[in-house]
Design an enzyme around this catalytic site. Structure first.
Site, PDB file in Angstrom:
ATOM      1  N   TYR A   2       0.835  -1.211   0.000  1.00  0.00           N
ATOM      2  CA  TYR A   2       0.000   0.000   0.000  1.00  0.00           C
ATOM      3  C   TYR A   2       0.872   1.264   0.000  1.00  0.00           C
ATOM      4  CZ  TYR A   2      -3.752   3.211   1.406  1.00  0.00           C
ATOM      5  OH  TYR A   2      -4.661   4.246   1.468  1.00  0.00           O
ATOM      6  N   LYS A  57       1.200   4.238  -2.946  1.00  0.00           N
ATOM      7  CA  LYS A  57       0.905   5.656  -2.740  1.00  0.00           C
ATOM      8  C   LYS A  57       2.145   6.517  -2.990  1.00  0.00           C
ATOM      9  CE  LYS A  57      -3.459   5.021  -1.728  1.00  0.00           C
ATOM     10  NZ  LYS A  57      -4.542   5.424  -2.643  1.00  0.00           N
TER      11      LYS A  57
END
Ligand code: NAD
Length: 282
Positions: free
Chosen positions: A180, A184
């Site tokens: 994750y 990002k």
């Protein structure tokens, strides 16, 4: 809850109903959480809205119903943002049915958490596919339409606006979530590179980096009193964010009020990125 309040009391009535009138917005992953609140806020600001979803047609239809209540157009389109053909078909359909695309909010995202040595390639790949490649595909197809149409001054000073939904984890490392956080971090550099490349074409690319927002993606972080207390220690402003906080930021970024904002990440995080541990330590 009054009709002018969001899910947990954040006022909605502050949104000027004319700000985005005549603009067509596509919000991905808009049948839940932040995407939902953003689609509703854009509709409240006068934009016609396409509510993208990959699963959960009923929720998507409910969002459409809420948005059409503001007197604008809305429709629910099914597409997996990580699938090139489906993204192309979705943007083509929007241009056919709505005339064009003025605003893209590339919001769809997910988590597949695991300690590093237990993380499977499938978990890594899935998160990168949706969170990063999905934004790449949607941004590319929207940009083709922005370039085809060019600036229409009566509608907006820009030929198009892209808002990438990032996260505070584009800069805050996050143990147990390497897929994750990497996705990002990738979104941040993709956004800035696109902003640099597309600004001369009058396309504004920016990002929103939410902190902790109460949505299904992070239920475990706010559901129990203990989790809530732990989380609030990371938030100087001492409240967990509401999806509407992000919707409001997206309306502002998409509007001509922020026409000179290019290649910026707007942190909407109650101060989470201010190293709160240093308020008393250091
Ligand atoms: P959510 O789970 O409520 O919403 C995510 C949405 O994305 C859902 O509608 C889901 O169906 C959709 N989605 C997932 N895979 C998809 C695909 N392949 N194609 C199309 N749609 C897909 O979570 P949320 O908190 O609203 O998350 C929205 C965005 O905000 C995500 O990008 C997330 O990383 C980001 N974000 C959330 C928080 C938070 O605290 N909630 C913080 C920082 C960033």
């Amino acid at each position: 809850m009054s009709s002018t309040e969001g899910t947990s009391g954040t006022p909605q009535s502050v949104i000027p109903a004319h700000l985005l009138r005549g603009q067509k917005a596509l919000v991905t992953g808009a049948n839940s959480g932040i995407g939902r609140a953003t689609a509703v806020a854009l509709g409240r600001a006068g934009a016609d809205v396409v509510v993208n979803y990959v699963a959960g047609k009923d929720e998507a239809e409910k969002v459409v119903e809420e948005i059409t209540g503001f007197g604008v157009r809305a429709a629910a389109y099914e597409a997996d943002v990580s699938d090139e053909q489906q993204v192309v078909a979705m943007t083509d359909r929007m241009v056919r049915e709505f005339g064009t695309i003025d605003i893209l909010v590339a919001n769809a995202g997910l988590q597949r958490d695991a300690p590093f040595t237990e993380m499977t390639l499938a978990q890594w790949q899935k998160v990168l596919d949706v969170n990063l490649t999905g934004q790449f595909l949607c941004a590319r197809e929207a940009t083709k339409e922005f370039l085809r149409r060019g600036v229409v001054p009566e509608v907006s000073r820009a030929a198009g606006k892209i808002i990438c939904m990032s996260s505070v984890h584009q800069i805050i490392p996050w143990a147990g979530h390497v897929n994750y956080a990497s996705s990002k971090g990738g979104v941040q550099m993709m956004m800035e590179t696109l902003a640099q490349e597309l600004a001369p074409k009058k396309i504004r690319v920016n990002a929103i980096a939410p902190g902790a927002i109460k949505t299904p993606i992070n239920r475990s972080a706010w559901e129990t009193p203990q989790a809530r207390e732990d989380l609030l220690r990371l938030i100087p402003y001492d409240r967990i964010g509401d999806p509407e906080d992000i919707g409001h930021a997206a309306v502002g970024l998409a509007s001509d009020l922020m026409d000179y904002v290019v290649g910026t990440t707007l942190y909407v995080d109650g101060g989470m990125t201010l190293f709160p541990g240093f308020a008393t330590g250091g």
